[in-house]
Design an enzyme around this catalytic site. Structure first.
Site, PDB file in Angstrom:
ATOM      1  CB  SER A  69      -0.932   0.018   1.196  1.00  0.00           C
ATOM      2  OG  SER A  69      -1.972  -0.878   0.952  1.00  0.00           O
ATOM      3  CG  PHE A 114      -6.090 -11.960   0.524  1.00  0.00           C
ATOM      4  CD1 PHE A 114      -5.672 -12.940  -0.366  1.00  0.00           C
ATOM      5  CD2 PHE A 114      -6.034 -10.635   0.113  1.00  0.00           C
ATOM      6  CE1 PHE A 114      -5.196 -12.613  -1.633  1.00  0.00           C
ATOM      7  CE2 PHE A 114      -5.561 -10.296  -1.141  1.00  0.00           C
ATOM      8  CZ  PHE A 114      -5.140 -11.282  -2.023  1.00  0.00           C
ATOM      9  CB  ALA A 115     -11.535 -14.987   4.447  1.00  0.00           C
ATOM     10  CG  ASN A 126      -6.556  -2.844  -0.524  1.00  0.00           C
ATOM     11  OD1 ASN A 126      -5.560  -2.138  -0.501  1.00  0.00           O
ATOM     12  ND2 ASN A 126      -6.722  -3.863   0.300  1.00  0.00           N
ATOM     13  N   GLY A 148       2.777  -0.876   4.133  1.00  0.00           N
ATOM     14  CA  GLY A 148       2.340  -1.774   3.074  1.00  0.00           C
ATOM     15  C   GLY A 148       2.386  -3.212   3.550  1.00  0.00           C
TER      16      GLY A 148
END
Ligand code: REY
Length: 412
Positions: free
Chosen positions: A103, A161-162, A202, A341
């Site tokens: 990020s 992305f669980a 995001n 990030g």
């Protein structure tokens, strides 16, 4: 030179530490103005290099294969590194290693958009749908809402992305259009009304990337290149999407599985197509310091846009968010500006002082390891607060996966 030693390092099974101070190659600084209560480098304590090395060693103990930091301070460079860039070859990690910055990409994306505001191609207060007709289901969502995470657009990566490793493997070679990512977000209810709360997502910066492409008629890559990478000669910085390789010398990234004790997963190669303008850049500690110094010293945007980027909204304990830029208030009262990030295998911190005079970038080549993430926050304390007793340091606010999710009340 110690850094060259570190690059040649053949340390096997041992922690490698390198530390040195060398003159910067060329680090012109424009602004040295000291504002009351702010953090011009001249007024800062000296960095605590022993403390910095201690932080990196602690990250290694907690599971990072390698960790490194670089401070650029008014012409002086200080490097510290521990551990390895590659677990197979055991090559020592060092500041010549490129990595995925996650990020921190958002600061680049926001900078490009603020340049477009300077060029009168974009208005922060305008509806996103004015530029991308029909993209969003609510015409009240403005460009400013998107850049300040106040749009209410759900973060599709929460679902993606669980389950950390299966989620990653399912997307690592995928190529998404930005629209597909926005569609994933819109399957879920929005988190708040436009402008009503801060909610890190995001999705906002995927939309920001779409705005860049729509307004310029060029790819995001071209715009990063022409507007930031080339002018600042950032030779380690790449938008490789959808390529899966990190060009040249780089640290491999090792993802920590959710199951305690499971082996680290080498996550280096991936498209990062799931992140795009929200997180797909590759860079180095040197380039990140150069970039943030240039940004905060006013070399990338007009003073007016830089000021807009820094209209802060509360965003968690000791933190605030502007436009693609985060402020962290450190335990010694110093505030620093930049971003963190988290992309599979890599945790990055990149922050600078108010005038860009002192910058710190740090990397640990693992992720999904909250202990390492919080430990690496200590690099900021060492770099900007200097040597302090434990009592004086107080309790630094921990970092969450998305840094802070607490809603703040919007003012405009
Ligand atoms: C994505 C998951 C985190 C990372 C994210 N990164 O949104 C953006 C950022 C670009 O803020 C992954 N965690 C990890 C999980 C958790 O999968 N289940 O830690 O590598 O930088």
């Amino acid at each position: 030179m110690a850094s060259a030693m570190a690059r040649r390092g053949t340390v096997v099974g041992a922690v490698l530490l390198s530390l040195l101070a060398v003159p910067a190659q060329a680090a012109p600084r424009e602004s040295t103005a000291i504002e009351a209560g702010t953090t011009a480098a001249g007024t800062l304590p000296k960095p605590d290099l022993a403390g910095l090395r201690g932080v990196l060693r602690k990250a290694l103990k907690q599971g990072a294969p390698g960790a490194m930091a670089r401070i650029d301070d008014g012409g002086t460079v200080r490097l510290a590194a521990a551990g390895v860039a590659n677990r197979k070859t055991l090559r020592a990690i060092g500041d010549a290693d490129r990595f995925r910055i996650g990020s921190v990409t958002k600061v680049f994306t926001a900078t490009v958009l603020l340049q477009l505001v300077d060029e009168k191609k974009l208005k922060l207060g305008s509806s996103v749908n004015r530029y991308l007709p029909g993209l969003l289901p609510d015409g009240r969502i403005t460009v400013r809402h998107v850049l300040s995470h106040r749009s209410g657009l759900y973060d599709y990566t929460n679902d993606m992305f669980a389950r950390t490793v299966p989620g990653f493997e399912a997307v690592r070679t995928k190529v998404f259009t930005p629209r597909q990512l926005v569609e994933r977000s819109l399957r879920r209810p929005r988190t708040n009304a436009p402008g009503a709360a801060y909610s890190y997502s995001n999705t906002n910066f995927v939309v920001a990337g779409m705005l860049v492409e729509k307004l310029t008629g060029h790819s995001l890559r071209t715009e990063y290149q022409n507007r930031i990478i080339n002018p600042l000669k950032l030779s380690d910085t790449f938008y490789a999407h959808p390529g899966t390789k990190i060009p040249g010398r780089h640290a491999r990234g090792y993802l920590t599985p959710d199951q305690a004790g499971a082996a680290l997963v080498d996550a280096t190669r991936q498209t990062v197509s799931w992140a795009q303008g929200a997180g797909a850049l590759i860079s180095s500690t040197r380039d990140l310091n150069t970039f943030l110094t240039a940004l905060l010293s006013g070399r990338l945007t007009s003073a007016a846009q830089l000021a807009r980027m820094q209209r802060w909204m509360p965003a968690g304990t000791s933190q605030a968010y502007g436009l693609g830029l985060r402020r962290r208030n450190l335990s010694c009262g110093v505030s620093v500006y930049g971003h963190t990030g988290a992309v599979q295998g890599y945790y990055t911190y990149a922050f600078t002082t108010k005038d860009g005079g002192r910058s710190l970038s740090a990397l640990a080549n693992t992720s999904n390891n909250g202990e390492v993430l919080n430990t690496m926050l200590g690099t900021l304390e060492s770099a900007f607060c200097g040597k302090r007793t434990k009592a004086a340091r107080g309790v630094a606010a921990p970092v969450e996966r998305h840094e802070d999710i607490a809603p703040g009340i919007a003012l405009d």
